[in-house]
Design a protein around this motif. Structure first.
Motif, PDB file in Angstrom:
ATOM      1  N   VAL A 311      -6.546  -5.428  -1.996  1.00  0.00           N
ATOM      2  CA  VAL A 311      -5.397  -4.917  -1.249  1.00  0.00           C
ATOM      3  C   VAL A 311      -5.930  -4.070  -0.104  1.00  0.00           C
ATOM      4  O   VAL A 311      -6.696  -3.133  -0.325  1.00  0.00           O
ATOM      5  N   VAL A 312      -5.550  -4.402   1.126  1.00  0.00           N
ATOM      6  CA  VAL A 312      -5.968  -3.619   2.281  1.00  0.00           C
ATOM      7  C   VAL A 312      -4.721  -3.122   3.003  1.00  0.00           C
ATOM      8  O   VAL A 312      -3.726  -3.845   3.122  1.00  0.00           O
ATOM      9  N   ARG A 424       3.758   1.705   8.540  1.00  0.00           N
ATOM     10  CA  ARG A 424       4.173   2.760   9.473  1.00  0.00           C
ATOM     11  C   ARG A 424       4.029   4.158   8.863  1.00  0.00           C
ATOM     12  O   ARG A 424       4.203   5.141   9.569  1.00  0.00           O
ATOM     13  N   ARG A 425       3.756   4.207   7.558  1.00  0.00           N
ATOM     14  CA  ARG A 425       3.596   5.493   6.881  1.00  0.00           C
ATOM     15  C   ARG A 425       2.364   5.427   5.986  1.00  0.00           C
ATOM     16  O   ARG A 425       1.931   4.335   5.588  1.00  0.00           O
ATOM     17  N   ARG A 426       1.807   6.581   5.671  1.00  0.00           N
ATOM     18  CA  ARG A 426       0.706   6.616   4.722  1.00  0.00           C
ATOM     19  C   ARG A 426       1.242   6.286   3.328  1.00  0.00           C
ATOM     20  O   ARG A 426       2.212   6.883   2.868  1.00  0.00           O
ATOM     21  N   LEU A 427       0.595   5.313   2.673  1.00  0.00           N
ATOM     22  CA  LEU A 427       1.060   4.819   1.386  1.00  0.00           C
ATOM     23  C   LEU A 427      -0.039   4.954   0.342  1.00  0.00           C
ATOM     24  O   LEU A 427      -1.226   4.876   0.653  1.00  0.00           O
ATOM     25  N   PHE A 428       0.377   5.112  -0.904  1.00  0.00           N
ATOM     26  CA  PHE A 428      -0.544   4.961  -2.025  1.00  0.00           C
ATOM     27  C   PHE A 428      -0.049   3.791  -2.854  1.00  0.00           C
ATOM     28  O   PHE A 428       1.004   3.854  -3.482  1.00  0.00           O
ATOM     29  N   VAL A 429      -0.813   2.684  -2.831  1.00  0.00           N
ATOM     30  CA  VAL A 429      -0.443   1.483  -3.580  1.00  0.00           C
ATOM     31  C   VAL A 429      -1.228   1.413  -4.879  1.00  0.00           C
ATOM     32  O   VAL A 429      -0.687   1.165  -5.948  1.00  0.00           O
ATOM     33  N   SER A 430      -2.541   1.592  -4.794  1.00  0.00           N
ATOM     34  CA  SER A 430      -3.401   1.622  -5.980  1.00  0.00           C
ATOM     35  C   SER A 430      -4.694   2.324  -5.601  1.00  0.00           C
ATOM     36  O   SER A 430      -5.038   2.449  -4.420  1.00  0.00           O
ATOM     37  N   SER A 431      -5.418   2.759  -6.620  1.00  0.00           N
ATOM     38  CA  SER A 431      -6.672   3.475  -6.364  1.00  0.00           C
ATOM     39  C   SER A 431      -7.734   2.560  -5.789  1.00  0.00           C
ATOM     40  O   SER A 431      -8.703   3.022  -5.188  1.00  0.00           O
ATOM     41  N   ALA A 433      -7.096   0.139  -3.520  1.00  0.00           N
ATOM     42  CA  ALA A 433      -6.722  -0.342  -2.184  1.00  0.00           C
ATOM     43  C   ALA A 433      -7.660   0.253  -1.129  1.00  0.00           C
ATOM     44  O   ALA A 433      -8.082   1.408  -1.223  1.00  0.00           O
ATOM     45  N   VAL A 434      -7.964  -0.554  -0.126  1.00  0.00           N
ATOM     46  CA  VAL A 434      -8.813  -0.118   0.982  1.00  0.00           C
ATOM     47  C   VAL A 434      -7.921   0.248   2.161  1.00  0.00           C
ATOM     48  O   VAL A 434      -7.092  -0.559   2.600  1.00  0.00           O
ATOM     49  N   HIS A 435      -8.068   1.477   2.661  1.00  0.00           N
ATOM     50  CA  HIS A 435      -7.224   1.975   3.746  1.00  0.00           C
ATOM     51  C   HIS A 435      -8.000   1.969   5.059  1.00  0.00           C
ATOM     52  O   HIS A 435      -9.136   2.430   5.116  1.00  0.00           O
TER      53      HIS A 435
END
Length: 610
Positions: A311-312, A424-431, A433-435
């Motif tokens: 997940v990116v 469009r916003r800072r999200l936390f999807v999973s630990s 995930a690559v941001h």
């Protein structure tokens, strides 16, 4: 200059009989990196990362310059530098934009000749022109002499590219064999299929094609034995059951389905691959200054050493090019997701939320759902989507994401799937995930992007005017491309007219640069009571540097409400917090370009409902 990478590295100059490939491994790595990115800038940092794996010596930059010098000398590639439009008369290796760029025609590289052939073969197969599809796929395979880059030392980027090319070759091989099967040539391909299935015991496509060939030769028991062996190996090595496609083929063999005997009919095991949905829009522009971020995304999405789906998440202020980067990355890794590439925007053009059920129906329709299935509610549609993607390799691209809750029903379940999110916003999807967060482009990249977009425009003859115009664009790719588009329509303009147009756009009722619309869509995701307050902060009397105390006084709200508002805007990539904080509170500044391009002349903001 001609380069072959589909096997041992070969490099030819004017004499096609003399292989001029360098012997030194790091020089070969450098050449391979430049060739695979021909026409694009390869940053110094990416090259050094490839050559020294995140641990470059102190002399790395000097060594890299030496390798490039050797390549220029060996292949007579010259030494042009940036500073204006570069006119290429032949192969050229330039030093531009903090990196190197090799200008080389695509047909001079075997990789770039192979990929269009395979794309054409797939199109011919979809059109059921199996004879042409077979010949085109065979022509693509003839370019391969061994595994790609087989004798080149590989760092992280070349390793990922070698994996991608290996899968490209396998895909071409399957496509050629499946075309032969449709043409009734099962006797001719049996030996080849037996060998392929033995080498790749968990490759369901190979096992299914072998089962089909054996069944057509009246060797039904052997076809069933192929399935039993494949099922056991898949369970042992992967802990999975065979895919629904392979199970359906097994049932067809078990029940002696006569449809399998008709070569012109579409095979159950092949249908999913040949009709795989591809919803990805084409990127609108080429990327500039994002090579590092693109390499990071593609390495994650194309990687195989992982236990869960990659997940990116790409975030950034309006106009920073989030959507374009997501699309470029998705197209680059599409070969790793043969079962489909799905795309959706979670907000429409007015900033309104698109219902998850609507998106799920689009996804499932592409994957072959019936109209009865598409009438299910959101929860059941989501469960169906998870069930179908459990054993597939599907890439899901979700753009304009503003709330992690909107993502939950849209995520595929299979470990072989991948997810790209433009947010469009800072999200936390999973630990895991690559941001990747995008800021404005460096000035040199802005200058290059603008000059290369309109290379023959009279504005490029005025270097100082071009530099001023690039500065006004505040590092935003969206603004740069809007300016370039205007210049293409008005070739008689000078830098003076273009500069005046950009300056006037900040106060115009219209939105010629497109940034204000992006700003509005971002603010549409905020709570309704926060939107007019955010617009009020753009008023001329409010300072650029904001603190909770200042905002509370300017807007007539409490200090805590002011701090909450500032944090909301920071989460939306419109403000950035400044360090260090004072008395436990931060100060904030607008992201570059937000204030000059998003401010409205009127005090009543035009808002769209979320």
């Amino acid at each position: 200059m001609r380069i072959n990478l589909l096997g041992p590295l070969q490099a030819y100059g004017d004499d096609h009989r003399v292989d001029m490939a360098p012997a030194a491994q790091k020089v070969r790595q450098t050449l391979a990196m430049l060739v695979l990115n021909a026409g694009r800038v390869v940053p110094f940092e990416q090259l050094m990362d490839e050559l020294w794996n995140d641990n470059p010596p102190a002399s790395a930059h000097t060594a890299l310059q030496t390798y490039v010098y050797q390549l220029r000398k060996r292949f007579s590639l010259g030494n042009p530098r940036s500073g204006g439009a570069v006119r290429v008369a032949g192969p050229l290796l330039g030093t531009v934009d903090g990196g190197y760029q090799l200008s080389l025609p695509a047909d001079h590289v075997d990789v770039f000749r192979c990929e269009p052939l395979l794309a054409r073969a797939r199109a011919e197969f979809r059109d059921e022109d199996f004879a042409r599809a077979r010949d085109t796929a065979a022509a693509a395979l003839q370019l391969w002499r061994d595994d790609a880059l087989v004798d080149v030392r590989k760092g992280p980027t070349l390793k990922a590219e070698a994996v991608r090319l290996k899968e490209l070759r396998t895909s071409a091989h399957h496509l050629r064999i499946e075309s032969d099967l449709h043409l009734g040539r099962h006797h001719e391909v049996l030996g080849e299929l037996t060998s392929m299935a033995g080498r790749e015991p968990t490759d369901e496509r190979a096992q299914g094609n072998l089962m089909t060939a054996l069944y057509r030769m009246d060797r039904r028991a052997e076809a069933l034995q192929v399935y039993r062996r494949a099922r056991e190996r898949i369970a042992t090595e992967l802990g999975l059951d065979p895919s629904p496609q392979l199970q359906a083929l097994h049932t067809a063999v078990l029940t002696s389905d006569e449809a399998l005997l008709r070569p012109a009919g579409r095979l159950t095991a092949v249908t999913a691959a040949t009709r795989a949905p591809c919803h990805l829009p084409a990127p609108r522009e080429r990327l500039t200054g994002r090579a590092g971020q693109l390499a990071r995304l593609t390495a994650v999405l194309a990687g195989r050493a992982r236990e869960d789906r990659p997940v990116v998440i790409v975030g950034g202020a309006p106009g920073t090019g989030k959507s374009e980067l997501c699309l470029h990355a998705a197209h680059q890794v599409s070969g790793h997701y043969p079962d489909g590439r799905l795309y959706a925007r979670l907000r429409d053009g007015a900033g309104r939320r698109v219902r998850p059920a609507e998106i799920l129906r689009s996804f499932l329709r592409g994957l072959g759902a019936t109209e009865e299935q598409l009438r299910l509610g959101t929860t059941d549609l989501s469960l169906l989507f998870r069930t179908w993607t459990a054993d597939l390799r599907v890439l899901v691209v979700l753009d304009d994401v503003c709330d992690v809750r909107d993502l939950t029903p849209l995520l595929p379940s299979g470990a072989g799937c991948g997810v790209v999110i433009g947010s469009r916003r800072r999200l936390f999807v999973s630990s895991s995930a690559v941001h990747v967060e995008l800021a404005g482009l460096p000035f040199d990249d802005c200058l290059h992007l603008l000059a290369s977009s309109v290379p023959s425009h009279r504005i490029t003859m005025d270097p100082e005017g071009l530099r001023r115009l690039a500065r006004l664009c505040r590092g935003l790719p969206g603004v740069l491309f809007a300016v370039a588009s205007q210049l293409r329509r008005r070739p008689h303009w000078t830098a003076r007219q273009a500069t005046a147009w950009v300056l006037a756009s900040g106060g115009a009722d219209s939105d010629p640069l497109g940034v204000r619309a992006g700003f509005d869509r971002t603010l549409a995701t905020l709570p309704a009571e926060s939107r007019p307050l955010a617009y009020a902060l753009l008023s001329p009397g409010v300072p650029d540097r904001l603190t909770p105390v200042l905002v509370a006084a300017a807007l007539g709200i409490s200090d805590q409400r002011a701090e909450d508002l500032l944090e909301e805007l920071a989460e939306s990539y419109l403000l950035r917090a400044q360090h260090p904080c004072v008395n436990g509170r931060f100060s904030y500044e607008w992201e570059p370009g937000t204030r000059p391009f998003a401010a409205r002349p009127s005090s009543a903001p035009v808002m769209c409902s979320a």
